[in-house]
Design an enzyme around this catalytic site. Structure first.
Site, PDB file in Angstrom:
ATOM      1  N   ASN A 234     -42.218-110.542  80.992  1.00 56.22           N
ATOM      2  CA  ASN A 234     -42.027-110.477  82.447  1.00 56.22           C
ATOM      3  C   ASN A 234     -40.572-110.780  82.787  1.00 56.22           C
ATOM      4  O   ASN A 234     -39.766-111.082  81.910  1.00 56.22           O
ATOM      5  CB  ASN A 234     -42.998-111.427  83.166  1.00 56.22           C
ATOM      6  N   ASP A 303     -50.447-113.857  81.734  1.00 56.09           N
ATOM      7  CA  ASP A 303     -51.881-114.124  81.911  1.00 56.09           C
ATOM      8  C   ASP A 303     -52.707-113.511  80.784  1.00 56.09           C
ATOM      9  O   ASP A 303     -53.797-113.969  80.485  1.00 56.09           O
ATOM     10  CB  ASP A 303     -52.351-113.564  83.261  1.00 56.09           C
ATOM     11  N   LYS A 313     -44.711-102.290  62.429  1.00 53.32           N
ATOM     12  CA  LYS A 313     -44.365-101.554  63.650  1.00 53.32           C
ATOM     13  C   LYS A 313     -45.403-100.464  63.901  1.00 53.32           C
ATOM     14  O   LYS A 313     -45.711 -99.681  63.004  1.00 53.32           O
ATOM     15  CB  LYS A 313     -42.962-100.949  63.484  1.00 53.32           C
ATOM     16  N   PRO A 329     -54.938-118.863  77.828  1.00 53.90           N
ATOM     17  CA  PRO A 329     -55.372-120.103  78.485  1.00 53.90           C
ATOM     18  C   PRO A 329     -54.436-120.432  79.648  1.00 53.90           C
ATOM     19  O   PRO A 329     -53.243-120.156  79.577  1.00 53.90           O
ATOM     20  CB  PRO A 329     -55.238-121.154  77.366  1.00 53.90           C
ATOM     21  N   ILE A 331     -52.468-123.025  81.142  1.00 50.51           N
ATOM     22  CA  ILE A 331     -51.937-124.318  80.683  1.00 50.51           C
ATOM     23  C   ILE A 331     -51.981-125.334  81.819  1.00 50.51           C
ATOM     24  O   ILE A 331     -52.422-126.471  81.659  1.00 50.51           O
ATOM     25  CB  ILE A 331     -50.483-124.141  80.174  1.00 50.51           C
ATOM     26  N   PHE A 347     -46.219-123.868  90.165  1.00 52.27           N
ATOM     27  CA  PHE A 347     -45.451-122.890  90.943  1.00 52.27           C
ATOM     28  C   PHE A 347     -46.367-121.725  91.276  1.00 52.27           C
ATOM     29  O   PHE A 347     -47.339-121.481  90.554  1.00 52.27           O
ATOM     30  CB  PHE A 347     -44.251-122.383  90.130  1.00 52.27           C
ATOM     31  N   LYS A 361     -54.472-122.040  95.483  1.00 49.70           N
ATOM     32  CA  LYS A 361     -54.165-122.385  94.081  1.00 49.70           C
ATOM     33  C   LYS A 361     -54.052-123.900  93.885  1.00 49.70           C
ATOM     34  O   LYS A 361     -54.498-124.443  92.880  1.00 49.70           O
ATOM     35  CB  LYS A 361     -52.843-121.703  93.694  1.00 49.70           C
ATOM     36  N   LYS A 365     -56.788-125.267  91.253  1.00 47.03           N
ATOM     37  CA  LYS A 365     -56.318-125.783  89.961  1.00 47.03           C
ATOM     38  C   LYS A 365     -56.251-127.310  89.958  1.00 47.03           C
ATOM     39  O   LYS A 365     -55.898-127.908  88.940  1.00 47.03           O
ATOM     40  CB  LYS A 365     -54.945-125.196  89.617  1.00 47.03           C
TER      41      LYS A 365
HETATM   42  O1  C5P Z   1     -52.418-118.520  88.623  1.00 45.92           O
HETATM   43  P1  C5P Z   1     -50.945-118.308  88.543  1.00 45.92           P
HETATM   44  O2  C5P Z   1     -50.482-117.662  87.269  1.00 45.92           O
HETATM   45  O3  C5P Z   1     -50.356-117.631  89.771  1.00 45.92           O
HETATM   46  O4  C5P Z   1     -50.355-119.788  88.565  1.00 45.92           O
HETATM   47  C1  C5P Z   1     -48.992-120.021  88.414  1.00 45.92           C
HETATM   48  C2  C5P Z   1     -48.790-121.413  87.905  1.00 45.92           C
HETATM   49  O5  C5P Z   1     -49.628-121.659  86.783  1.00 45.92           O
HETATM   50  C3  C5P Z   1     -47.387-121.659  87.420  1.00 45.92           C
HETATM   51  O6  C5P Z   1     -47.089-123.035  87.636  1.00 45.92           O
HETATM   52  C4  C5P Z   1     -47.492-121.344  85.924  1.00 45.92           C
HETATM   53  O7  C5P Z   1     -46.497-122.018  85.173  1.00 45.92           O
HETATM   54  C5  C5P Z   1     -48.867-121.838  85.588  1.00 45.92           C
HETATM   55  N1  C5P Z   1     -49.563-121.084  84.541  1.00 45.92           N
HETATM   56  C6  C5P Z   1     -49.846-121.682  83.329  1.00 45.92           C
HETATM   57  N2  C5P Z   1     -50.531-121.005  82.357  1.00 45.92           N
HETATM   58  C7  C5P Z   1     -50.950-119.749  82.566  1.00 45.92           C
HETATM   59  C8  C5P Z   1     -50.666-119.109  83.795  1.00 45.92           C
HETATM   60  C9  C5P Z   1     -49.971-119.803  84.764  1.00 45.92           C
HETATM   61  O8  C5P Z   1     -49.459-122.848  83.115  1.00 45.92           O
HETATM   62  N3  C5P Z   1     -51.598-119.109  81.620  1.00 45.92           N
END
Ligand code: C5P
Length: 426
Positions: A234, A303, A313, A329, A331, A347, A361, A365
């Site tokens: 990304n 995600d 390759k 997962p 995190i 964030f 969110k 979360k």
């Molecule tokens: O659900 P979303 O991806 O929009 O949430 C963003 C927040 O979750 C950010 O703080 C990002 O660092 C954290 N995040 C994470 N692990 C993931 C996806 C997002 O820690 N797999």
């Protein structure tokens, strides 16, 4: 107006203001604001007000063209000091001559800085009071450009800017967006609040609250391998997370930064663990989370990852290719769900419905705080040097306006420290 400009000090009030009502600068941050002739000059009274609000003493110097866009009287009223315009003005030179003015300043800021002013500065011209002052000062010089996007992107302007930044001038902006001329693109002057915040960034006063606090922070993008050479990634540059790591360390925190692949140096005083994929970031965080009091997830974690990653390759045979992705997962959610959870800050990058999505969110979360920003807008977001945040916590909110990411990181650190202290005492 011509005579007013020739006299060098806006005439109607020059002596009266010099003698009686000039703002005293004792112990204040002294800012010399140079205004040149662009449409954004109409925003300078607000810039002066923002600087004064933050406790600065502002001396305005205008070029002749600037007075066509904003009156010296307006700027004199908000700064409380006579505005200087001409180099050799007898009454002004008798008091604060141009060399004294250059020595007086703690900082010089040129806002708006037109293409013409930038060119004159780059080539060391001293053909009016403002350019002479810039040559004569040893104070740091900040440039906030404002011009048509084509003029900004012209190789001549780019070369002049490169020359000035190499010489140590600091660049603020320009921002991108709709321009006064109707065009879209880079060249808008940063908003006055953002310039004021960058010039007078709050000192790392959060030091008391975060001194010795162990902080675990994720930053940057992740890369999810498709095969030995390709990945799903990304646009995150890591700039915001790294700026935050630096600001937290500046506030006295003991910072461990778990970083995805970012092309940035590790901030001073920060311990960095470099990872590549979301799974590696997950493992690095989980191995350290029990030792932290504050967890901040600034990383743009992928995600999904390819269900399979090929060791070699991938060959191109078919016309189409389908890659199956599986969920990574979360995190942040996993840290926030721990029974011994640290103070947890997430964030949110959203393209629409920013506040509702971020509030959702925060609750879903189980976070203590969330910093939301709009991505896909004209200014700010991924890769940009400036950003704005809407910060939410249960029962509260604060807006941090568009500003350079290091200043924004300092403001966010301050806010995190306040909420962290409130949670620890409550
Ligand atoms: O659900 P979303 O991806 O929009 O949430 C963003 C927040 O979750 C950010 O703080 C990002 O660092 C954290 N995040 C994470 N692990 C993931 C996806 C997002 O820690 N797999």
């Amino acid at each position: 107006m011509a005579t007013a400009l020739q006299s060098g000090v806006f005439p109607a009030v020059s002596h009266a203001v010099n003698a009686a009502s000039t703002v005293s600068d004792d112990g204040m941050q002294k800012i010399l604001l140079g205004v040149s002739g662009g449409i954004a000059a109409y925003k300078t009274p607000e810039l002066v007000r923002r600087l004064v609000e933050r406790g600065a003493c502002v001396q305005v110097v205008m070029t002749a063209a600037a007075a066509a866009f904003v009156t010296p009287l307006s700027l004199q009223s908000v700064s409380g000091r006579p505005v200087r315009t001409a180099l050799l003005a007898p009454e002004a030179e008798a008091g604060m001559d141009h060399i004294a003015l250059a020595r007086w300043a703690d900082q010089v800021v040129l806002a708006p800085a037109t293409a013409h002013l930038i060119a004159r500065l780059a080539h060391g011209l001293a053909d009016d009071l403002l350019t002479t002052l810039v040559l004569a000062t040893s104070a740091p010089v900040t440039i906030a450009p404002a011009m048509n996007q084509q003029m900004w992107q012209h190789p001549a302007t780019m070369a002049n800017i490169a020359m000035l930044t190499e010489r140590g001038c600091r660049l603020l902006g320009p921002a991108s967006g709709e321009q006064a001329c109707g065009e879209q693109g880079p060249g808008r002057m940063l908003e006055p609040a953002a310039i004021a915040a960058a010039l007078l960034a709050p000192p790392p006063a959060a030091a008391g609250a975060l001194a010795g606090v162990p902080v675990l922070l994720t930053a940057g993008p992740t890369r999810e391998a498709i095969d030995a050479v390709r990945y799903v990634g990304n646009r995150s540059s890591g700039k915001m997370g790294y700026a935050l790591a630096a600001a937290l360390a500046g506030a006295g925190a003991r910072v461990t930064l778990v970083s995805g692949p970012a092309q940035l140096p590790c901030p001073t005083g920060v311990q960095r663990v470099v990872v590549e994929s979301a799974a590696e970031m997950h493992d690095a965080v989980m191995a350290r989370v029990a030792d932290c009091a504050l967890f901040i997830a600034a990383a743009a974690v992928a995600d999904y990852r390819p269900a399979q990653s090929l060791p070699g390759k991938l060959k191109k045979h078919a016309d189409t290719l389908t890659i199956q992705l599986v969920r990574n997962p979360d995190i942040l959610a996993e840290v926030a769900a721990r029974p011994d959870k640290p103070f947890t800050v997430g964030f949110a990058a959203e393209t629409e419905g920013l506040e509702a999505a971020a509030r959702d969110k925060l609750g879903r979360k189980g976070l203590d705080m969330i910093a939301a920003n709009e991505v896909g807008a004209a200014a700010g977001g991924f890769e940009a040097d400036d950003n704005a945040l809407l910060v939410l916590w249960p029962g509260g909110r604060r807006t941090l306006p568009m500003m350079p990411k290091p200043a924004l990181a300092t403001a966010l650190t301050q806010l995190i420290a306040e909420r962290y202290a409130a949670s620890a005492s409550g």
